[in-house]
Design an enzyme around this catalytic site. Structure first.
Site, mmCIF file in Angstrom:
data_model
loop_
_atom_site.group_PDB
_atom_site.id
_atom_site.type_symbol
_atom_site.label_atom_id
_atom_site.label_comp_id
_atom_site.label_asym_id
_atom_site.label_seq_id
_atom_site.Cartn_x
_atom_site.Cartn_y
_atom_site.Cartn_z
ATOM 1 N N LYS A 11 38.818 38.469 30.280
ATOM 2 C CA LYS A 11 39.151 37.230 29.580
ATOM 3 C C LYS A 11 37.921 36.546 29.002
ATOM 4 O O LYS A 11 38.024 35.901 27.964
ATOM 5 C CB LYS A 11 39.972 36.286 30.458
ATOM 6 C CG LYS A 11 39.267 35.667 31.607
ATOM 7 C CD LYS A 11 40.236 34.803 32.402
ATOM 8 C CE LYS A 11 39.768 34.609 33.834
ATOM 9 N NZ LYS A 11 38.352 34.320 34.020
ATOM 10 N N ARG A 29 41.989 26.717 37.614
ATOM 11 C CA ARG A 29 42.158 27.798 38.586
ATOM 12 C C ARG A 29 42.994 27.365 39.774
ATOM 13 O O ARG A 29 43.294 28.194 40.639
ATOM 14 C CB ARG A 29 40.789 28.207 39.113
ATOM 15 C CG ARG A 29 40.160 29.425 38.473
ATOM 16 C CD ARG A 29 38.794 29.606 39.110
ATOM 17 N NE ARG A 29 38.285 30.935 39.072
ATOM 18 C CZ ARG A 29 37.519 31.439 38.107
ATOM 19 N NH1 ARG A 29 37.229 30.713 37.056
ATOM 20 N NH2 ARG A 29 37.067 32.656 38.188
ATOM 21 N N ARG A 50 30.519 46.677 36.466
ATOM 22 C CA ARG A 50 29.809 45.521 35.911
ATOM 23 C C ARG A 50 28.693 45.080 36.857
ATOM 24 O O ARG A 50 27.621 44.699 36.435
ATOM 25 C CB ARG A 50 30.804 44.366 35.698
ATOM 26 C CG ARG A 50 30.193 43.131 35.106
ATOM 27 C CD ARG A 50 31.259 42.165 34.631
ATOM 28 N NE ARG A 50 31.850 41.403 35.719
ATOM 29 C CZ ARG A 50 32.850 40.532 35.565
ATOM 30 N NH1 ARG A 50 33.383 40.348 34.380
ATOM 31 N NH2 ARG A 50 33.317 39.872 36.587
ATOM 32 N N ARG A 87 25.471 41.058 38.639
ATOM 33 C CA ARG A 87 26.004 39.751 39.027
ATOM 34 C C ARG A 87 26.160 39.683 40.532
ATOM 35 O O ARG A 87 26.806 40.534 41.129
ATOM 36 C CB ARG A 87 27.347 39.520 38.321
ATOM 37 C CG ARG A 87 27.367 38.229 37.537
ATOM 38 C CD ARG A 87 28.677 38.068 36.832
ATOM 39 N NE ARG A 87 29.682 37.458 37.696
ATOM 40 C CZ ARG A 87 30.832 37.010 37.242
ATOM 41 N NH1 ARG A 87 31.117 37.101 35.959
ATOM 42 N NH2 ARG A 87 31.699 36.467 38.066
ATOM 43 N N ARG A 119 37.504 37.499 45.541
ATOM 44 C CA ARG A 119 37.845 36.819 44.285
ATOM 45 C C ARG A 119 39.254 37.194 43.820
ATOM 46 O O ARG A 119 39.984 36.361 43.294
ATOM 47 C CB ARG A 119 36.796 37.136 43.216
ATOM 48 C CG ARG A 119 35.483 36.388 43.488
ATOM 49 C CD ARG A 119 34.321 37.020 42.765
ATOM 50 N NE ARG A 119 34.468 36.942 41.333
ATOM 51 C CZ ARG A 119 34.003 37.853 40.477
ATOM 52 N NH1 ARG A 119 33.388 38.917 40.918
ATOM 53 N NH2 ARG A 119 34.164 37.687 39.194
HETATM 54 P P1 ADP Z 1 35.579 35.726 36.894
HETATM 55 O O1 ADP Z 1 34.766 36.947 36.644
HETATM 56 O O2 ADP Z 1 36.229 35.709 38.234
HETATM 57 O O3 ADP Z 1 36.486 35.371 35.786
HETATM 58 P P2 ADP Z 1 34.007 33.319 36.400
HETATM 59 O O4 ADP Z 1 32.785 33.677 35.662
HETATM 60 O O5 ADP Z 1 35.098 32.639 35.678
HETATM 61 O O6 ADP Z 1 34.527 34.615 37.150
HETATM 62 O O7 ADP Z 1 33.635 32.399 37.678
HETATM 63 C C1 ADP Z 1 32.696 32.826 38.629
HETATM 64 C C2 ADP Z 1 32.732 31.893 39.842
HETATM 65 O O8 ADP Z 1 32.458 30.548 39.428
HETATM 66 C C3 ADP Z 1 34.064 31.805 40.560
HETATM 67 O O9 ADP Z 1 34.255 32.862 41.469
HETATM 68 C C4 ADP Z 1 33.942 30.436 41.239
HETATM 69 O O10 ADP Z 1 33.132 30.477 42.383
HETATM 70 C C5 ADP Z 1 33.223 29.612 40.180
HETATM 71 N N1 ADP Z 1 34.192 28.931 39.274
HETATM 72 C C6 ADP Z 1 34.308 29.114 37.924
HETATM 73 N N2 ADP Z 1 35.284 28.358 37.430
HETATM 74 C C7 ADP Z 1 35.810 27.674 38.466
HETATM 75 C C8 ADP Z 1 36.877 26.744 38.619
HETATM 76 N N3 ADP Z 1 37.621 26.363 37.570
HETATM 77 N N4 ADP Z 1 37.135 26.260 39.854
HETATM 78 C C9 ADP Z 1 36.421 26.624 40.908
HETATM 79 N N5 ADP Z 1 35.409 27.499 40.855
HETATM 80 C C10 ADP Z 1 35.104 28.028 39.647
#
Ligand code: ADP
Length: 195
Positions: A22, A97, A136, A142, A153
């Site tokens: 996404k 989320r 990845r 990461r 996650r």
């Molecule tokens: P993903 O690869 O899971 O889509 P993101 O880059 O969106 O990961 O987010 C990485 C991390 O940042 C999440 O696992 C969380 O710890 C934190 N995070 C990001 N957005 C949010 C949110 N809206 N609410 C809570 N934590 C968030």
């Protein structure tokens, strides 16, 4: 669509499990529409990299695969959506989320007399998600892409975020897109959807 009413540009939310692509698709579609892609994950990672107070607060939480608390996220998102470039539409990637975050977003939009135009749910089978994220982790390093953190996650997504699909479906703004295809094919479907 993007350059219709200057205040009425598309306001889009991307939902999808970690590894669904996404982030990639949100950035690409946003560029095509001329609106900002707002990734809360990127914003938090930037805060960590900058060594800010916010970064220090969220670093350990992110590394464990857990969610940052709703109040902190509300502040981050409220401030970002207030910026000029987000006035005429945006794509939110990674927010909301949780149910409370969805309420917060609704409140922010209501206050501005705005509404969500579209919520896109990117669907990818779990096995594919795990293998995408594992590779990845090797390529980009990461910190939250290790095997046990990946599982955490995914668990958080299923338990806490996936229910939002129901909510937005009931609101009539949800569209599901098959994310288990090549990047260009998925992008083409998304382009059609917003056209
Ligand atoms: P993903 O690869 O899971 O889509 P993101 O880059 O969106 O990961 O987010 C990485 C991390 O940042 C999440 O696992 C969380 O710890 C934190 N995070 C990001 N957005 C949010 C949110 N809206 N609410 C809570 N934590 C968030």
């Amino acid at each position: 669509m993007a350059d219709a009413d200057p205040r009425g540009g598309p306001r889009i939310v991307f939902l999808g499990p970690p590894g669904s692509g996404k982030g990639t698709q949100a950035a690409r579609l946003a560029e095509e529409l001329g609106i900002p892609a707002i990734s809360t994950g990127d914003m938090l990672r930037a805060a960590v990299a900058a060594g800010s107070e916010l970064g220090a607060r969220v670093e350990g939480i992110m590394e464990s695969g857990a969610l940052v608390d709703d109040d902190t996220m509300a502040e981050v998102v409220r401030e970002r959506l207030r910026q000029a470039d987000a006035r005429c539409g945006f794509i939110l990637d990674g927010y909301p989320r949780t149910a409370r975050q969805a309420e917060t977003l609704q409140g922010i939009l209501d206050a501005g007399g705005d509404r969500l135009d579209l919520v896109i749910s990117l669907r990818v089978p779990e096995q594919e998600l795990v293998s995408r994220m594992a590779s990845r982790g090797e390529v980009e390093g990461r910190a939250d892409d290790r095997a046990e953190v990946i599982r955490e996650r995914l668990r958080v997504y299923e338990g806490t975020t996936a229910p939002l699909v129901e909510r937005y479906s009931a609101a009539g703004v949800l569209r599901e897109v098959d994310g288990d295809r090549g990047i260009d094919e998925v992008a083409a479907s998304l382009r059609e959807l917003v056209a």
